[in-house]
Design a protein around this motif. Structure first.
Motif, PDB file in Angstrom:
ATOM      1  N   VAL A   1       0.836  -1.197   0.000  1.00 32.22           N
ATOM      2  CA  VAL A   1       0.000   0.000   0.000  1.00 32.22           C
ATOM      3  C   VAL A   1       0.875   1.253   0.000  1.00 32.22           C
ATOM      4  O   VAL A   1       1.643   1.481   0.943  1.00 32.22           O
ATOM      5  N   GLN A   2       0.743   2.065  -1.041  1.00 37.42           N
ATOM      6  CA  GLN A   2       1.437   3.353  -1.082  1.00 37.42           C
ATOM      7  C   GLN A   2       0.800   4.296  -0.070  1.00 37.42           C
ATOM      8  O   GLN A   2      -0.428   4.363   0.056  1.00 37.42           O
ATOM      9  N   CYS A   3       1.624   5.062   0.634  1.00 40.30           N
ATOM     10  CA  CYS A   3       1.137   5.902   1.723  1.00 40.30           C
ATOM     11  C   CYS A   3       2.255   6.860   2.105  1.00 40.30           C
ATOM     12  O   CYS A   3       3.343   6.800   1.548  1.00 40.30           O
ATOM     13  N   SER A   4       2.010   7.735   3.077  1.00 32.75           N
ATOM     14  CA  SER A   4       3.097   8.566   3.578  1.00 32.75           C
ATOM     15  C   SER A   4       2.691   9.271   4.868  1.00 32.75           C
ATOM     16  O   SER A   4       1.508   9.376   5.202  1.00 32.75           O
ATOM     17  N   VAL A   5       3.702   9.776   5.545  1.00 38.70           N
ATOM     18  CA  VAL A   5       3.522  10.644   6.699  1.00 38.70           C
ATOM     19  C   VAL A   5       3.298  12.063   6.187  1.00 38.70           C
ATOM     20  O   VAL A   5       3.910  12.477   5.197  1.00 38.70           O
ATOM     21  N   PHE A   6       2.411  12.802   6.834  1.00 35.26           N
ATOM     22  CA  PHE A   6       2.275  14.228   6.556  1.00 35.26           C
ATOM     23  C   PHE A   6       3.286  14.925   7.453  1.00 35.26           C
ATOM     24  O   PHE A   6       2.979  15.305   8.574  1.00 35.26           O
ATOM     25  N   TYR A   7       4.482  15.036   6.956  1.00 34.78           N
ATOM     26  CA  TYR A   7       5.604  15.502   7.762  1.00 34.78           C
ATOM     27  C   TYR A   7       5.348  16.895   8.333  1.00 34.78           C
ATOM     28  O   TYR A   7       4.825  17.770   7.650  1.00 34.78           O
ATOM     29  N   GLY A   8       5.722  17.062   9.588  1.00 34.55           N
ATOM     30  CA  GLY A   8       5.467  18.312  10.287  1.00 34.55           C
ATOM     31  C   GLY A   8       4.248  18.237  11.177  1.00 34.55           C
ATOM     32  O   GLY A   8       4.005  19.133  11.994  1.00 34.55           O
ATOM     33  N   GLU A   9       3.471  17.162  11.028  1.00 31.23           N
ATOM     34  CA  GLU A   9       2.300  16.935  11.870  1.00 31.23           C
ATOM     35  C   GLU A   9       2.236  15.464  12.244  1.00 31.23           C
ATOM     36  O   GLU A   9       2.859  14.613  11.598  1.00 31.23           O
ATOM     37  N   GLU A  10       1.465  15.171  13.261  1.00 30.11           N
ATOM     38  CA  GLU A  10       1.167  13.779  13.603  1.00 30.11           C
ATOM     39  C   GLU A  10      -0.016  13.344  12.756  1.00 30.11           C
ATOM     40  O   GLU A  10      -1.158  13.271  13.210  1.00 30.11           O
ATOM     41  N   ALA A  11       0.257  13.094  11.484  1.00 20.85           N
ATOM     42  CA  ALA A  11      -0.806  12.734  10.542  1.00 20.85           C
ATOM     43  C   ALA A  11      -0.237  11.820   9.468  1.00 20.85           C
ATOM     44  O   ALA A  11       0.968  11.819   9.197  1.00 20.85           O
ATOM     45  N   PHE A  12      -1.126  11.053   8.836  1.00 21.05           N
ATOM     46  CA  PHE A  12      -0.707   9.985   7.920  1.00 21.05           C
ATOM     47  C   PHE A  12      -1.794   9.816   6.861  1.00 21.05           C
ATOM     48  O   PHE A  12      -2.980   9.979   7.149  1.00 21.05           O
ATOM     49  N   PHE A  13      -1.392   9.477   5.625  1.00 19.28           N
ATOM     50  CA  PHE A  13      -2.417   9.323   4.590  1.00 19.28           C
ATOM     51  C   PHE A  13      -2.247   8.049   3.769  1.00 19.28           C
ATOM     52  O   PHE A  13      -1.147   7.530   3.589  1.00 19.28           O
ATOM     53  N   ILE A  14      -3.394   7.561   3.287  1.00 15.71           N
ATOM     54  CA  ILE A  14      -3.494   6.325   2.508  1.00 15.71           C
ATOM     55  C   ILE A  14      -4.420   6.571   1.316  1.00 15.71           C
ATOM     56  O   ILE A  14      -5.102   7.597   1.244  1.00 15.71           O
ATOM     57  N   PRO A  15      -4.464   5.643   0.355  1.00 14.49           N
ATOM     58  CA  PRO A  15      -5.291   5.852  -0.843  1.00 14.49           C
ATOM     59  C   PRO A  15      -6.786   5.905  -0.538  1.00 14.49           C
ATOM     60  O   PRO A  15      -7.272   5.300   0.418  1.00 14.49           O
ATOM     61  N   VAL A  16      -7.503   6.645  -1.413  1.00 12.33           N
ATOM     62  CA  VAL A  16      -8.959   6.748  -1.265  1.00 12.33           C
ATOM     63  C   VAL A  16      -9.637   6.810  -2.636  1.00 12.33           C
ATOM     64  O   VAL A  16     -10.825   7.055  -2.729  1.00 12.33           O
TER      65      VAL A  16
END
Length: 308
Positions: A267-282
């Protein structure tokens, strides 16, 4: 059931964008079709757009036309205000001049990034600065905003088609001063033919694409909220999300390791750097079982970390 910790040689492949391996054959066999040109003529006006090989190429062309000097500054603004900005943007700017996340005395242009499909609110207010504006609408091809819609206030607007449609290449630059730019000098004719065929095939499915993404987003929002992880961006009517992003501020987790864990499950994904946040496909090509798989991977990660 879903296989957790699969054989690394038998991984599925989920991308942030909607392109799938099966689209190779489908796109290859599409008939020649130029209806996308009529769509762009109606949406942007005749002779106000040129195709590019990708979004980076569109950014480069826009910057080129601003006649920037090496000491000039392009000020980058984003929906979230977070310091994170893709290297795809900054590297293109650095070919011409400097960039900053704040206005400086040397600011000569504004680069507005509508992040992850979520529009910058009231972008029309930026006109008050009297500076040329480049709007990065890579993820907001169909999104509507609060105030002016994305892509309606920029002197130049860039789009990246793989963020919205199931293809691997293609971008667009929109603007009033594109004299001397011809699509056949920017994109070779064979590749241009391919891009137009795919876009023409899918452009009539706009409403389905937007609705499916919103449904997928709301499903993931519900599932992750159950686990104690709320959405980062509030989804409003008319917004086509580019990703599902959740916050982990109250439940501190190792986001870089979470990224590795998702990639180890295809699963391609990443951290939203600079915040405590993370994203995945939708994206629109995902079904409920795919989304459930994403949730199960996350639950497995939480369980494995709690047991350490």
């Amino acid at each position: 059931m879903f296989i957790i910790n699969p054989d690394p040689y038998s991984l599925p492949c989920y991308r942030i964008g909607p392109f799938r391996t099966s689209d190779l054959a489908k796109n290859h066999n599409l008939p020649d079709n130029n209806s996308i040109d009529r769509y762009f003529d109606n949406r942007f006006g005749e002779n106000r757009f040129v195709y590019t090989e990708n979004g980076r190429g569109a950014i480069n062309l826009a910057l080129e036309r601003l006649d920037l000097k090496s000491g000039d500054v392009v000020t980058i603004l984003t929906t979230s205000g977070n310091f994170y900005i893709s290297g795809c943007v900054t590297k293109e700017i650095e070919k011409f001049c400097l960039w900053s996340r704040e206005f400086t005395p040397d600011t000569k242009a504004i680069f507005l990034n509508h992040e992850f499909g979520f529009p910058y609110e009231h972008p029309e207010k930026l006109k008050e600065y009297g500076l040329p504006i480049i709007e990065d609408c890579a993820n907001t091809f169909f999104s509507k905003g609060i105030g002016a819609d994305p892509g309606t206030i920029g002197d130049y607007v860039i789009y990246s088609f793989p963020k919205t449609f199931p293809l691997q290449v293609g971008g667009l630059l929109v603007g009033d001063n594109l004299n001397g730019l011809h699509c056949d000098s920017i994109v070779n004719m064979e590749l241009l033919r391919y891009i137009k065929n795919v876009l023409s095939e899918y452009i009539d499915h706009k409403d389905v694409i937007v609705e499916k993404r919103m449904d997928n987003y709301n499903y993931l929002k519900y599932k992750f909220h159950e686990l104690g992880f709320p959405e980062r961006f509030a989804l409003t009517a008319g917004v086509m999300p580019g990703v599902f992003m959740f916050k982990s501020e109250t439940e501190k987790i190792d986001l870089p390791n979470l990224k590795k864990y998702y990639y180890n499950h295809g699963v391609q994904c990443s951290v939203f750097y600079g915040e405590e946040a993370f994203f995945i496909p939708v994206h629109q090509e995902l079904n409920q079982e795919d989304l459930d798989y994403f949730v199960e991977i996350f639950k497995s990660f939480l369980k494995s970390n709690n047991n350490q």
